[in-house]
Every structure is written in structure tokens, then in C-alpha cells.
Design an enzyme around this catalytic site. Sequence first.
Site, short mmCIF file in Angstrom:
data_model
loop_
_atom_site.label_atom_id
_atom_site.label_comp_id
_atom_site.label_asym_id
_atom_site.label_seq_id
_atom_site.Cartn_x
_atom_site.Cartn_y
_atom_site.Cartn_z
N LYS A 189 -1.02 -3.72 -7.58
CA LYS A 189 -0.70 -2.93 -7.92
C LYS A 189 0.60 -2.37 -8.96
CE LYS A 189 -4.36 -1.42 -5.55
NZ LYS A 189 -5.67 -0.97 -6.20
C1 LIG Z 1 -6.59 -0.84 -5.11
C2 LIG Z 1 -7.76 0.67 -5.11
C3 LIG Z 1 -7.88 1.28 -3.40
C4 LIG Z 1 -7.82 0.70 -2.59
O1 LIG Z 1 -6.27 0.05 -1.87
P1 LIG Z 1 -5.75 -0.27 -0.52
O2 LIG Z 1 -4.13 -0.41 -0.48
O3 LIG Z 1 -6.15 -1.99 -0.96
O4 LIG Z 1 -6.48 -0.39 0.55
C5 LIG Z 1 -8.56 2.37 -3.73
N1 LIG Z 1 -9.03 3.00 -4.62
C6 LIG Z 1 -8.47 2.43 -6.05
C7 LIG Z 1 -9.24 3.06 -7.00
C8 LIG Z 1 -8.35 0.77 -5.79
O5 LIG Z 1 -7.77 0.63 -7.09
#
Ligand SMILES: *Cc1c(COP(=O)(O)O)cnc(C)c1O
Length: 383
Positions: A189
Site C-alpha cells: 500500500k
Molecule cells: C490489501 C487489502 C486488504 C487487506 O489488507 P491487510 O492489511 O493485508 O489485511 C483488504 N482489502 C483490500 C481491497 C486490499 O487491497
Amino acid sequence: MTAPTPLKTIPVARPSFGLDEEKAVLEVLRSGWVSQGARVAEFERQFAKYVGAPYAVAVSSCTAALHLALVVSGVKPGDEVLCPSLSFIATANAIVHAGACPVFVDIDQATYNIDPRCIESAITPRTRAILAVHQIGLPAPLAEIGEIASRLGLLVIEDAACAIGAEYRSRRVGLPHTTMACFSFHPRKVLTTGEGGMVTTADEQVAARLRRLRQHAMTVSDLTRHSSQTVVTESYDEVGYNYRMTDLQAAVGLVQLQRLPEMLARRRSLAARYSSQLCSLPWLVVPHEPVDCRSNFQSYMVRLKDDAPLSRDQLMQTLLNRGISSRRGIMAIHRESPYRRNDWERRLPATNAVTDATLILPLFHNMTEEEQDYVIDCIQCAD
Ligand SMILES: *Cc1c(COP(=O)(O)O)cnc(C)c1O
């Protein structure tokens, strides 16, 4: 013809850390308090201020954030929650963790976000909530979703995992435009703490319950007990979870939050460069931003048209042969075995078309324009 061995590989993503992050982690290590404490509380304050939400509650991941958001919303076994299938699988997993059943809704092929026109036909007497995903950083159409939800008495929760800094109608995602928004700090992210998540809300009661549930439903936090001059005994009034963020992670998050405007500007500038160079290719579709949305370009995803001279997988292989990593576009959750059901393939035509024809190109903070030009060249010559 064999491709020349590339000198180095261009990754699809790479987090950016500097000396300030290193210093922040060292300070926490040396302080002797590494678990959830003062740094987490400060990260929550700064994060809430950044997104313009009254409250922010830090947790161990966005999956944990989504799970808790559903639990505090009263979603329970037997309920149905609408979400797109075109999303990372954690979106649907969180619904299952809450005991509910995900019901997939098709997407708008222009934005890759949930299509409000497909929502009403998916609603049943058991539908409780809509989990709106801001697809790879592009805000979902919250006004249209909100209108349907309020008319039918449904809750809206935002899966803003990818969307820190993205804007909907000139306001940052997480205000919240809805009841709760959930963010991720995974290294893929825009802002990362290694692992981590955050829920933002305008509801004080909700924030208080989230704070308890993330730490075994303990009525008094470690920090409060530690700093109290009198003996404090906690109690546990329901079954909670261990979804705590650590102060090590929050210290990194505080630095990354300071750097966020600069990181967003860089991503947007690289994305604009890609689009200006690639939009003239007749077989490729570049990302579209509706007038009321501003993406943070967590990922830069392109789509191959049906008449493209090569397939998506061929293009990915061509790039890999030249030392460029790419990833397939957003997955379709309904195709994974826990979620397979006979009629999803038929009911989600836009999702199927998009997941099969998209790929994510390299885009990261320290990517040079030279590296990007090389990627662009390789795509332009791929056919
Ligand atoms: C990355 C992601 C998640 C999960 O995030 P984590 O912090 O790895 O649990 C959930 N929803 C979407 C759309 C994502 O891209």
C-alpha cells in the site's frame, strides 16, 4: 530470439523508508515499550486529523479492521454483506470471519468499482451491509451507494485498504463519508508500517468498542494502567481479539504520514506520465478517474482490449523477459475455491472480463523516470 539478460529487475512495488523511519524504530526499541502504547495513540491522533475523521483506531491489519468494523456494526451469522468479487480476497474473508456470507456484486468497467446499478438486485431480506471497496485507490461511488443503503436501511463500510489520501468529492476518504472506513499499511500500500490497519469513524461509542475489542475486550488499556497512580483492575465484558498494532509499527507510521503528501505527489506524477505515453496505444486502456474522484494510484492498472495483438499473460511474460515485474490485475474472489458457486461466473460478466484482461505495472516512490521510460518502451514495442 532470446531476450538479453536484463541488468536488473524493476519490481512492481517497493516501500520507501529513510533515516527517519530507522531513527523512529530505534527510539521505540530503546524506550523499552514496544507493544501498543503512546506511539500507537499518537499515530491514531495524527491519522484521524489527516483524514478529517473524529476517531481512528489502530489495529494489526486491514483484515482485522474490516472484521471488527463488521462486528461492531452488529453483522452476525446468517447475515449477507454485499461486496465486489473484484477485490483482494481479504474483503470477503473478513465477512466470513464475522460469520456472515459475502454476496458479490458486479463492477463498472470504466472504474473497476462496484456498480451501483447492480446493487439492488443482489439484496435479500438477510442483507445487512455493503462493503464498498475503493479499488486500488480510486474511491467507490459513495453517494449512489449511500442513497441505496439509506433507502433500504443498510450499513455502508468502506474497504479503504488501498485508499489513504484518495479523495471523493474533494474530501479525503475516511472522513468517513459512511459509518467506518478501514485502511491497510501492508508494504504493497501507499503508507506502510510493515503490517497494520486503521478504522476511522465519527462515532465515539463505536471507537470505544473497537478499542476494547482489539485488545481482548479489556476495559482498561495497558497505557492507562501503567500511568495510573492508583491500582486499577480491568475486566473483560465480552470475547475480544488480539488485533493490536505495536509501537514499533506506529513509530514508522508517524514518519510515513509526514511524508505522505510527497509520496502521493510522486505516485500521481508517475501515473500521469504512464497515461500520457500509453493512452495512444490502440489496444490498451489506461485508468479513468471520474470528475468527483481523485485516486492515490496505489496501483497503476491497464487493460488490454479484446483485439489486442497479444494476451495479458503474453504481455506480462514479454515484460518479465526484459526484467520488468508486473502482476495480474485485481483478482476475482468468486473464482477461488472457498467462494466458488455455480452461478457467479454467469452473474459477474464485467468482473470476469476485467480480471482476465488487466495487469498492474511497476509504480513505486523511488522509481526513476528512466526506469519508467524503459517500461513504457517495452510495452510500446510488445506487439
Ligand atoms: C490489501 C487489502 C486488504 C487487506 O489488507 P491487510 O492489511 O493485508 O489485511 C483488504 N482489502 C483490500 C481491497 C486490499 O487491497
